[in-house]
Design a protein around this motif. Structure first.
Motif, PDB file in Angstrom:
ATOM      1  N   LYS A  29       0.830  -1.202   0.000  1.00  0.00           N
ATOM      2  CA  LYS A  29       0.000   0.000   0.000  1.00  0.00           C
ATOM      3  C   LYS A  29       0.867   1.255   0.000  1.00  0.00           C
ATOM      4  N   VAL A  30       1.961   1.215   0.762  1.00  0.00           N
ATOM      5  CA  VAL A  30       2.863   2.366   0.802  1.00  0.00           C
ATOM      6  C   VAL A  30       3.481   2.596  -0.577  1.00  0.00           C
ATOM      7  N   VAL A  31       3.919   1.513  -1.205  1.00  0.00           N
ATOM      8  CA  VAL A  31       4.528   1.632  -2.534  1.00  0.00           C
ATOM      9  C   VAL A  31       3.499   2.121  -3.549  1.00  0.00           C
ATOM     10  N   SER A  32       2.268   1.617  -3.470  1.00  0.00           N
ATOM     11  CA  SER A  32       1.226   2.069  -4.396  1.00  0.00           C
ATOM     12  C   SER A  32       0.941   3.553  -4.220  1.00  0.00           C
ATOM     13  N   ALA A  33       0.919   4.005  -2.970  1.00  0.00           N
ATOM     14  CA  ALA A  33       0.693   5.426  -2.716  1.00  0.00           C
ATOM     15  C   ALA A  33       1.866   6.253  -3.254  1.00  0.00           C
ATOM     16  N   PHE A  34       3.082   5.751  -3.079  1.00  0.00           N
ATOM     17  CA  PHE A  34       4.272   6.443  -3.602  1.00  0.00           C
ATOM     18  C   PHE A  34       4.216   6.526  -5.118  1.00  0.00           C
ATOM     19  N   THR A  35       3.903   5.398  -5.754  1.00  0.00           N
ATOM     20  CA  THR A  35       3.862   5.368  -7.214  1.00  0.00           C
ATOM     21  C   THR A  35       2.727   6.240  -7.741  1.00  0.00           C
ATOM     22  N   GLY A  36       1.540   6.094  -7.132  1.00  0.00           N
ATOM     23  CA  GLY A  36       0.384   6.855  -7.607  1.00  0.00           C
ATOM     24  C   GLY A  36       0.465   8.336  -7.301  1.00  0.00           C
ATOM     25  N   GLY A  37       1.065   8.684  -6.146  1.00  0.00           N
ATOM     26  CA  GLY A  37       1.081  10.078  -5.736  1.00  0.00           C
ATOM     27  C   GLY A  37       2.311  10.854  -6.148  1.00  0.00           C
ATOM     28  N   ILE A  38       3.427  10.155  -6.375  1.00  0.00           N
ATOM     29  CA  ILE A  38       4.669  10.867  -6.684  1.00  0.00           C
ATOM     30  C   ILE A  38       5.200  10.503  -8.073  1.00  0.00           C
ATOM     31  N   ASP A  86       5.321  -0.524  -9.398  1.00  0.00           N
ATOM     32  CA  ASP A  86       5.106  -0.970  -8.012  1.00  0.00           C
ATOM     33  C   ASP A  86       5.852  -2.269  -7.744  1.00  0.00           C
ATOM     34  N   PHE A  87       5.716  -3.212  -8.657  1.00  0.00           N
ATOM     35  CA  PHE A  87       6.370  -4.513  -8.488  1.00  0.00           C
ATOM     36  C   PHE A  87       7.886  -4.371  -8.435  1.00  0.00           C
ATOM     37  N   ILE A  88       8.435  -3.574  -9.322  1.00  0.00           N
ATOM     38  CA  ILE A  88       9.888  -3.399  -9.357  1.00  0.00           C
ATOM     39  C   ILE A  88      10.383  -2.764  -8.058  1.00  0.00           C
ATOM     40  N   ILE A  89       9.653  -1.788  -7.548  1.00  0.00           N
ATOM     41  CA  ILE A  89      10.052  -1.154  -6.283  1.00  0.00           C
ATOM     42  C   ILE A  89       9.997  -2.158  -5.142  1.00  0.00           C
TER      43      ILE A  89
END
Length: 134
Positions: A29-38, A86-89
């Motif tokens: 969820k944190v990574v998704s928020a990072f990817t989606g928001g930044i 997201d997956f790569i991160i």
């Protein structure tokens, strides 16, 4: 049966896996928020559009009375690219965690080799010599 299940569920590895699963879900969820928001907005600046909205329209839809597009068929490759990022991160972070854990683990010192005794031939030679003395 309930007792067996309790023993199975309380094994150390199973509990570790459950904790890792919950932490992984939260991390996702944190990574998704990072990817989606930044990440997506920054990449969106490059493509001059919102990254999530990137799509290839195969068949155009028709607007109904409310203005909603109906019947459109499109490939949402922006979502796919976002999920791929997201997956790569997540994979990279997990790699770094495993690498750090492996570095901090004590290196196992190999057990010292057992002292070598006389070979079978040497023992037989000793027995022969002892028998020859008598």
């Amino acid at each position: 049966m309930l007792k067996e299940f309790k023993e199975f569920a309380m094994k150390g590895n199973l509990v570790d896996i459950a904790v890792a699963f919950v932490m992984g879900a939260a991390f996702n969820k944190v990574v998704s928020a990072f990817t989606g928001g930044i990440v997506s907005p920054l990449v969106g600046l490059i493509f001059k559009s919102d990254f999530k909205d990137l799509k290839w329209t195969i068949k155009d839809g028709v607007a109904d009375e409310t203005g909603t597009i109906v019947g459109e068929v499109s490939v949402m490759y922006g979502d796919f690219i976002t999920n791929l990022i997201d997956f790569i991160i997540v994979a990279f972070v997990m790699f770094m965690i495993v690498k750090a854990v492996n570095i901090t683990k004590k290196k196992e010192v190999p057990a010292p080799a057992a002292p070598k005794g006389p070979s079978q031939e040497e023992l037989l030679a000793e027995i022969r010599d002892l028998l020859a003395k008598k």
